[in-house]
Design an enzyme around this catalytic site. Sequence first.
Site, PDB file in Angstrom:
ATOM      1  N   GLY A 189      35.264  40.316  36.718  1.00 23.74           N
ATOM      2  CA  GLY A 189      35.402  41.601  37.410  1.00 23.74           C
ATOM      3  C   GLY A 189      34.496  42.668  36.840  1.00 23.74           C
ATOM      4  N   GLY A 423      10.319  47.000  67.438  1.00 20.98           N
ATOM      5  CA  GLY A 423      11.557  47.532  66.863  1.00 20.98           C
ATOM      6  C   GLY A 423      11.313  48.120  65.491  1.00 20.98           C
ATOM      7  N   ALA A 424      10.364  47.522  64.770  1.00 18.23           N
ATOM      8  CA  ALA A 424      10.095  47.997  63.414  1.00 18.23           C
ATOM      9  C   ALA A 424       9.556  49.427  63.445  1.00 18.23           C
ATOM     10  CB  ALA A 424       9.118  47.065  62.714  1.00 18.23           C
TER      11      ALA A 424
HETATM   12  C1  HXC Z   1      39.324  39.041  24.372  1.00 17.61           C
HETATM   13  C2  HXC Z   1      37.235  38.336  23.796  1.00 17.61           C
HETATM   14  C3  HXC Z   1      36.865  38.246  25.156  1.00 17.61           C
HETATM   15  C4  HXC Z   1      37.838  38.599  26.123  1.00 17.61           C
HETATM   16  C5  HXC Z   1      35.183  37.669  23.964  1.00 17.61           C
HETATM   17  N1  HXC Z   1      36.162  37.969  23.114  1.00 17.61           N
HETATM   18  N2  HXC Z   1      35.598  37.825  25.237  1.00 17.61           N
HETATM   19  N3  HXC Z   1      38.442  38.728  23.413  1.00 17.61           N
HETATM   20  N4  HXC Z   1      39.047  38.993  25.697  1.00 17.61           N
HETATM   21  N5  HXC Z   1      37.561  38.561  27.424  1.00 17.61           N
HETATM   22  C6  HXC Z   1      36.099  37.935  21.652  1.00 17.61           C
HETATM   23  C7  HXC Z   1      35.994  36.522  21.099  1.00 17.61           C
HETATM   24  O1  HXC Z   1      37.270  35.968  20.951  1.00 17.61           O
HETATM   25  C8  HXC Z   1      35.306  36.779  19.766  1.00 17.61           C
HETATM   26  O2  HXC Z   1      36.277  37.236  18.854  1.00 17.61           O
HETATM   27  C9  HXC Z   1      34.402  37.927  20.053  1.00 17.61           C
HETATM   28  O3  HXC Z   1      34.901  38.544  21.242  1.00 17.61           O
HETATM   29  C10 HXC Z   1      32.992  37.494  20.323  1.00 17.61           C
HETATM   30  O4  HXC Z   1      33.005  36.458  21.291  1.00 17.61           O
HETATM   31  P1  HXC Z   1      32.174  35.112  21.113  1.00 17.61           P
HETATM   32  O5  HXC Z   1      32.674  34.172  22.127  1.00 17.61           O
HETATM   33  O6  HXC Z   1      32.185  34.697  19.681  1.00 17.61           O
HETATM   34  O7  HXC Z   1      30.698  35.623  21.460  1.00 17.61           O
HETATM   35  P2  HXC Z   1      29.559  34.865  22.223  1.00 17.61           P
HETATM   36  O8  HXC Z   1      29.415  33.479  21.693  1.00 17.61           O
HETATM   37  O9  HXC Z   1      28.384  35.768  22.152  1.00 17.61           O
HETATM   38  O10 HXC Z   1      30.052  34.718  23.721  1.00 17.61           O
HETATM   39  C11 HXC Z   1      30.231  35.874  24.533  1.00 17.61           C
HETATM   40  C12 HXC Z   1      30.976  35.513  25.846  1.00 17.61           C
HETATM   41  C13 HXC Z   1      32.260  34.752  25.518  1.00 17.61           C
HETATM   42  C14 HXC Z   1      30.042  34.632  26.676  1.00 17.61           C
HETATM   43  C15 HXC Z   1      31.224  36.794  26.592  1.00 17.61           C
HETATM   44  O11 HXC Z   1      32.985  35.476  24.526  1.00 17.61           O
HETATM   45  C16 HXC Z   1      33.129  34.563  26.718  1.00 17.61           C
HETATM   46  O12 HXC Z   1      32.868  33.686  27.527  1.00 17.61           O
HETATM   47  N6  HXC Z   1      34.177  35.383  26.834  1.00 17.61           N
HETATM   48  C17 HXC Z   1      35.117  35.285  27.901  1.00 17.61           C
HETATM   49  C18 HXC Z   1      34.509  35.738  29.196  1.00 17.61           C
HETATM   50  C19 HXC Z   1      35.534  35.775  30.301  1.00 17.61           C
HETATM   51  O13 HXC Z   1      35.850  34.751  30.875  1.00 17.61           O
HETATM   52  N7  HXC Z   1      36.162  36.967  30.473  1.00 17.61           N
HETATM   53  C20 HXC Z   1      37.225  37.161  31.390  1.00 17.61           C
HETATM   54  C21 HXC Z   1      36.543  37.378  32.719  1.00 17.61           C
HETATM   55  S1  HXC Z   1      37.735  37.541  33.960  1.00 17.61           S
HETATM   56  P3  HXC Z   1      36.140  37.001  17.282  1.00 17.61           P
HETATM   57  O14 HXC Z   1      37.407  37.562  16.712  1.00 17.61           O
HETATM   58  O15 HXC Z   1      36.006  35.520  17.113  1.00 17.61           O
HETATM   59  O16 HXC Z   1      34.917  37.737  16.855  1.00 17.61           O
HETATM   60  C22 HXC Z   1      37.726  39.114  34.243  1.00 17.61           C
HETATM   61  C23 HXC Z   1      38.607  39.451  35.368  1.00 17.61           C
HETATM   62  C24 HXC Z   1      38.475  40.892  35.731  1.00 17.61           C
HETATM   63  O17 HXC Z   1      37.066  39.877  33.656  1.00 17.61           O
HETATM   64  C25 HXC Z   1      38.792  41.032  37.171  1.00 17.61           C
HETATM   65  C26 HXC Z   1      38.760  42.468  37.606  1.00 17.61           C
HETATM   66  C27 HXC Z   1      38.678  42.527  39.115  1.00 17.61           C
END
Ligand code: HXC
Length: 533
Positions: A189, A423-424
Amino acid sequence: MRISFQNQLLARNDVLLKPMEDKNQHLKDRRAQIHVGGGKDRIEKHHAQGKLTARERLALLLDEGSFNEIGAFVEHRSTAFDLDKQRFPGDGVITGFGNIHGRLVYVYSQDFTVLGGSLSETHAAKICRIMDLALKNGAPIIGLNDSGGARIQEGVVSLSGYSEIFFRNTRASGVVPQISLIMGPCAGGAVYSPALTDFVFMVEDTSYMFVTGPNVVKTVTHEEVTSEDLGGAKTHAERSGVNHFVAGNDVECLKNARALLTYLPQNAYEEAPKTAVFEFSKAKIEAIKTILPSNSGLPYDCRRVIDSLVDDASFKEVQEDYAKNIVVGFARLEGRTIGVVSNQPAELAGVLDINASRKGARFVRFCDSFNIPLLILEDVPGFLPGTDQEWNGIISHGAKLIYAFAEATVPRITVITRKAYGGAYCVMNSKSLGADLSYAWPTAEIAVMGAKGAAEIIFRREINAATDPSQKWIEKEAEYADTFANPYRAAERGIVDDVILPEETRQKLVLGFKMLEKKAENLPLKKHGNIPL
Ligand code: HXC
């Protein structure tokens, strides 16, 4: 020994009423703690990826020393999944206000070192507060996005936080400029807030945007794709058109955002800033005479025409790598911001297609929302034919561009440099679509269609009956071209206001926009129109 009541009180005050210096030091210590975000290790990891921290970014974006932080002590209140053991003041987003070139802006900058910059209930509330202030005080909102999306441990409250932001993005649309800088991951989102804003910047190699990531894509569609290919800066610049500007690194991105602001007003009720000094090299008046090739079938780069008309080095192209058959961007004419929309004969002969129509329409609507006058340079052979275009809705998409021009109440001047067919012709801010002034160069060709096709249709019987049909066709083609492949039929009808020389054009534009400076036009009273989306 008994201590007197008075002495007891004094002893207590020594403990309770610490000296003021201690309290000040306590605040300074807390601030220092806040400034290290998620900690030194995470900052090092972040730097190693070539990214600046959220605070470093703000320092570069804003005028030196102008940042005022709001909500630095705010923490989340969640306890699920041990979140209560991971409390960081500021909760992963730095919010506040500051100046860019001395003008007020509201900013938020997500801190990836704190829980991945993920959006919690309080993180969202901080962003919303900034947006509310920006709307009330009429100043741009700039969001620096670097986030793993909704904070997974918080569940629905973080989703609700996103909706609160989307709601405000929509309400602020057309009231204050909204700019998104994507400087890290932006998934789920999280992509929709930037998409609702006016301009999206992305940083090459370190930022990406997608609704569902490569793993989900693989599971559902069995496609194997990298994050970069699915939603990197290049992908969104060239294929989807989701972003408007691409930068090589964080520093360049922040610099570009500052530059964009110089063209924009603070809000929909103000004019764009006018630069006190401007330069226009006289050599350009000569140069413009020879830009168009003598053969009207040959291409040329319309950016050369734009550069020859506007103040030196003032053209800032928007969505440069998307739908290259139309060129849009901001420029200055004697220091005043204008929006330029131009067909690009160097790409697909400058035809209009679905992507060009969408790109043009969105830009026109931005300019109209923010009082930026429009210059339209027209050289268009028509709409791109084909099943792909028809089945994907060129009818509705082309109509967007008509709608955007017809709805715009800002000053609009069209210059037909060469082709204006079918048309353009109508779509490209024609006089009857409300252009305030319409000029044509002597090289203009204004007709329903090209001479070759026209001769084939209207003289078919005559051509077929001729002893030498191909010779007849050439004759008839020349006859049609003589009649219509010029600007004079249109000028005789007042459909163009004047036929002007290329070298006279800048002056005509300067005078035209000056004459239109106080233009006041109101749309019929309505809730809102229904643009063919
Ligand atoms: C809580 C999160 C987080 C999240 C990352 N972290 N995303 N914590 N909620 N959504 C935390 C990790 O646990 C980690 O904590 C730190 O942030 C860094 O993340 P890493 O994974 O180590 O970093 P990286 O390898 O650079 O990867 C980044 C990333 C990955 C690709 C963004 O973290 C990831 O895939 N995150 C989840 C993405 C996701 O699916 N989000 C939800 C989307 S759904 P520590 O403590 O280990 O440092 C959504 C719905 C909204 O957003 C809808 C609204 C309409």
